[in-house]
Enzyme design. Sequence first.
Site, mmCIF file in Angstrom:
data_model
loop_
_atom_site.group_PDB
_atom_site.id
_atom_site.type_symbol
_atom_site.label_atom_id
_atom_site.label_comp_id
_atom_site.label_asym_id
_atom_site.label_seq_id
_atom_site.Cartn_x
_atom_site.Cartn_y
_atom_site.Cartn_z
ATOM 1 N N ASP A 58 -13.727 38.042 -1.225
ATOM 2 C CA ASP A 58 -15.059 37.516 -1.507
ATOM 3 C C ASP A 58 -16.092 38.388 -0.800
ATOM 4 O O ASP A 58 -16.019 38.580 0.414
ATOM 5 C CB ASP A 58 -15.149 36.070 -1.008
ATOM 6 C CG ASP A 58 -16.363 35.336 -1.537
ATOM 7 O OD1 ASP A 58 -17.045 35.879 -2.425
ATOM 8 O OD2 ASP A 58 -16.623 34.211 -1.063
ATOM 9 N N ASP A 151 -18.600 38.804 -7.666
ATOM 10 C CA ASP A 151 -18.383 39.193 -6.274
ATOM 11 C C ASP A 151 -17.100 38.645 -5.651
ATOM 12 O O ASP A 151 -16.940 38.682 -4.424
ATOM 13 C CB ASP A 151 -19.582 38.782 -5.417
ATOM 14 C CG ASP A 151 -19.805 37.275 -5.404
ATOM 15 O OD1 ASP A 151 -19.210 36.578 -6.245
ATOM 16 O OD2 ASP A 151 -20.578 36.806 -4.557
ATOM 17 N N GLU A 152 -16.164 38.154 -6.461
ATOM 18 C CA GLU A 152 -14.907 37.663 -5.881
ATOM 19 C C GLU A 152 -13.772 37.791 -6.896
ATOM 20 O O GLU A 152 -13.996 37.800 -8.107
ATOM 21 C CB GLU A 152 -15.041 36.221 -5.405
ATOM 22 C CG GLU A 152 -15.358 35.228 -6.494
ATOM 23 C CD GLU A 152 -15.365 33.784 -6.012
ATOM 24 O OE1 GLU A 152 -14.515 33.416 -5.175
ATOM 25 O OE2 GLU A 152 -16.217 33.017 -6.492
#
Length: 438
Positions: A58, A151-152
């Site tokens: 993350d 973003d993860e």
Amino acid sequence: MGARRAVTTAAAASDGPLSFCRDCLGDLDIKVKRCGHCGSPRLVRHRALPALALAHIDCDAFYATVEKRDNPDIADRPVIIGGGKRGVVSAACYIARTYGVRSAMPMFKALELCPDATVIPPDMAKYVRVGREVRQAMQALTPLVEPLSIDEAFLDLAGTQRVHGMIPAKVLAKFAREVERDIGITVSVGLSCNKFLAKIASDLDKPRGFAALDQDEAREMLASKPVGFIYGVGPATQEKLVQRGFRIIADLQRADENELMKQFASEGRRLWRLARGIDDRSVVADRGAKTISSETTFETDIRDFATLERLLWKLSEKVSARLKTSELSGCTITLKLKTADFRQRTRSQSIQTPTQLAAKIFAVSREMLVKEIDGTAFRLMGTGVSALRPGVQANDSDMLDRRSAHAERAMDNLRKKFGNAAVIKGIAYEGPQKSAEE
């Protein structure tokens, strides 16, 4: 696959260190608190470390961290990504979070909590570019990368030790170090034996963290958490569980599996298993985005068609830019409107061939908007494209589309060279309306 996921302490007999330094990657005794090679206190230690291979990565406060990377003057300031008093917070840096600012919080409330914050409108095209860089670095580690958002992602590194010459934990620590050095942002890593526990682990040591969690310790750690801590348990389900005596996860752990299934059907079995840290879901590579969209909340309610039309063009351009940056196109265009009394209207229309053109997205969205103009005042508008396809499938064979495509790509080239303000279409230039991006 399910059998491999049930990693316990016994599995720690696999070859590899139980502790190492995150900075120099030197192997260490599990009892030491500082690296004897480089002096760093940033260590990874876990009794099952060599056997754990499923990770959740993350990016830390992603939007805000990218903005701080690009403007060192705000590195030590609270930063909020969002805009306008009627908008919402898209992201907040960790400094802003100490004031109580959180994502999805109304901007007026965030600014009451943190009046000195630097507020930056979101730049999704830039975040997509940085997210793609991180994704490419992930895919260099393993083909089994399952993105959850920009973003993860989950990564399965089982069987990669021979390729990389080190255990998955070290591969991930090296990855985090290289992302920070080469891309200029930080990530947190959660390492475990399954998705559920890896996701939990990635939140244990934020920001710039690395935590490992195995199934043996998960049951005790989960016991005191509220049942809403389990993914997929929303407020309504949580209330139903509490009404039936299941307030914390320990209550689910004590329950009989068959009894839970009688009360909650297949969901009962899922809850029983997750309460014990059991999760058989596999990492599914390259799930990809389902929708590319953009929306804006207005400073004041708008009922005027001409004003809405101008704003719709700007939104269409943003969606188009994100599609082009992501090398995607789509066949379904959706218009979203929210009235002054918070009622939502959603309209969708499918087109014959995929598009990534702003002009096409705008034309279809405008048709739907015309039908909604009935004197109602709107506080929010958005447009998006779904039924996504690779960008190369975008079809500009229609004569009008072909002309639009040539003109639009010429404008794209000028903007790349001279900036976004170099070319402004007339509809967007006339009478700009102040709004708050979400």
